[in-house]
Design an enzyme around this catalytic site. Structure first.
Site, mmCIF file in Angstrom:
data_model
loop_
_atom_site.group_PDB
_atom_site.id
_atom_site.type_symbol
_atom_site.label_atom_id
_atom_site.label_comp_id
_atom_site.label_asym_id
_atom_site.label_seq_id
_atom_site.Cartn_x
_atom_site.Cartn_y
_atom_site.Cartn_z
ATOM 1 N N GLY A 11 0.826 -1.211 0.000
ATOM 2 C CA GLY A 11 0.000 0.000 0.000
ATOM 3 C C GLY A 11 0.858 1.257 0.000
ATOM 4 N N LEU A 13 1.429 3.661 2.359
ATOM 5 C CA LEU A 13 2.280 3.876 3.534
ATOM 6 C C LEU A 13 3.358 2.796 3.629
ATOM 7 C CD1 LEU A 13 2.887 5.545 6.032
ATOM 8 C CD2 LEU A 13 1.050 4.333 7.236
ATOM 9 N N TYR A 63 -8.663 -2.514 5.404
ATOM 10 C CA TYR A 63 -9.694 -2.493 4.360
ATOM 11 C C TYR A 63 -10.068 -1.022 4.191
ATOM 12 C CZ TYR A 63 -14.006 -3.505 1.811
ATOM 13 O OH TYR A 63 -14.988 -3.565 0.860
ATOM 14 N N THR A 103 -7.840 6.394 11.428
ATOM 15 C CA THR A 103 -8.358 7.346 10.455
ATOM 16 C C THR A 103 -9.203 8.472 11.084
ATOM 17 O OG1 THR A 103 -9.911 7.502 8.564
ATOM 18 C CG2 THR A 103 -10.312 5.754 10.140
ATOM 19 N N ASP A 104 -9.287 9.575 10.360
ATOM 20 C CA ASP A 104 -10.185 10.675 10.750
ATOM 21 C C ASP A 104 -11.661 10.273 10.612
ATOM 22 O OD1 ASP A 104 -9.711 10.557 7.924
ATOM 23 O OD2 ASP A 104 -10.686 12.491 7.690
ATOM 24 N N TYR A 127 -16.839 1.840 7.231
ATOM 25 C CA TYR A 127 -15.380 1.907 7.319
ATOM 26 C C TYR A 127 -14.947 2.562 8.635
ATOM 27 C CZ TYR A 127 -10.680 3.803 6.543
ATOM 28 O OH TYR A 127 -9.367 4.165 6.695
ATOM 29 N N TRP A 152 -6.787 11.641 4.579
ATOM 30 C CA TRP A 152 -6.572 12.008 3.175
ATOM 31 C C TRP A 152 -5.174 11.620 2.670
ATOM 32 C CZ3 TRP A 152 -8.816 17.616 2.194
ATOM 33 C CH2 TRP A 152 -10.082 17.728 2.771
#
Length: 283
Positions: A11, A13, A63, A103-104, A127, A152
């Site tokens: 991925g 990162l 995911y 995540t945000d 998600y 983002w």
């Protein structure tokens, strides 16, 4: 020699960590894709972790198909929640350090000020709900975990917003982009560096930390910046989210407050424009 396991190695990162790993030769690195570390197969995952026996786990695998998660909620939950619990349990039993990426999207987007780590979480899509469940599972079974919430994410690797917009800005005469979702982008190379600053730090201080680049912008403003740097002549129109319905709702405001990670780990947080320029130079 300490062994670092990176999940989700192919991925954005994971790929940036692979580039960065050349500067950290003092560690043995294992970059695992979904065949080597199966986040969707829990019994297999336990065996794989025991075979690799890492001292540090950088859990970048997830995911991340936000809209698809609405219909594939079971799979999203296995990867983003149940697998994270298995990894956190392994880290706990084997005194391994774990940095888990979140995540945000754990927030509902109703805030009007930058979100701190203590802000109330209330996901508005599957998600976000599975990622929040993963955070809670992590903290429940392993209080020594570090969780980094980011937003983002883009990179020169993989599929992402910056690459898609570059292509559309080249191909089309005009494009429409939502202008009522506000946050800050994250260059994955900067996040990878922040993770390694933490791994290399003298003291390991567990907890939740926020990380994204500095700046407060909408997706529309992000595209204008991409357009300016790339010199594209396409007409970019701002539209409300209501004009672009998606299966999953997005938070309208998810700007993250980064003061904690700066204070505790001395992590440097570049402005979004300088990082965007760096990435686009490489593209």
């Amino acid at each position: 020699m300490k062994k670092i396991l990176v999940t989700g190695a192919t991925g954005q990162l994971g790929s940036e960590l692979k580039v960065l790993s050349e500067n950290y030769w003092q560690y043995e690195w294992v970059f695992a894709d979904r065949t080597q570390v199966s986040l969707d197969h829990l019994s297999k995952l336990k065996i794989q972790l025991e075979l690799i026996r890492p001292n540090v786990i950088l859990n970048c695998g997830a995911y991340t198909a936000v809209d698809k998660a609405e219909s594939e909620n079971e799979l999203a939950d296995i990867v983003n929640h149940q697998a994270v619990k298995v990894i956190a349990q392994y880290a706990n039993y084997n005194q391994a350090k774990l940095i888990h990426i979140s995540t945000d999207y754990v927030f509902d987007g109703t805030s009007s000020t930058a979100l701190t780590e203590e802000a109330t979480t209330q996901p508005i899509n599957v998600y976000g709900a599975t990622k929040r469940a993963g955070e809670l599972a992590c903290l429940e079974v392993n209080s020594n975990t570090i969780i980094i919430r980011t937003s983002w994410v883009y990179s020169r690797f993989g599929n992402n917003f910056v690459k898609t917009m570059q292509r559309l800005l080249k191909e089309r005469d005009s494009i429409s982009v939502v202008n009522d979702q506000v946050g800050s982008p994250t260059y994955a190379a900067d996040l990878a560096k922040a993770m390694m600053d933490i791994v290399s730090a003298k003291e390991w201080i567990p907890g939740i930390y926020n990380y994204s680049n500095e700046g407060e912008i909408s997706w529309y403003e992000f595209v204008l910046a991409i357009q300016e740097i790339g010199g594209y002549s396409c007409d970019v129109k701002g539209i409300p989210s209501a004009s672009y319905p998606t299966p999953a709702k997005r938070p309208a405001f998810s700007l993250l407050d980064k003061s904690e990670i700066k204070a505790v780990y001395g992590v440097e947080v570049p402005g979004y424009l300088s990082s965007l320029r760096k990435c686009m130079d490489l593209l």
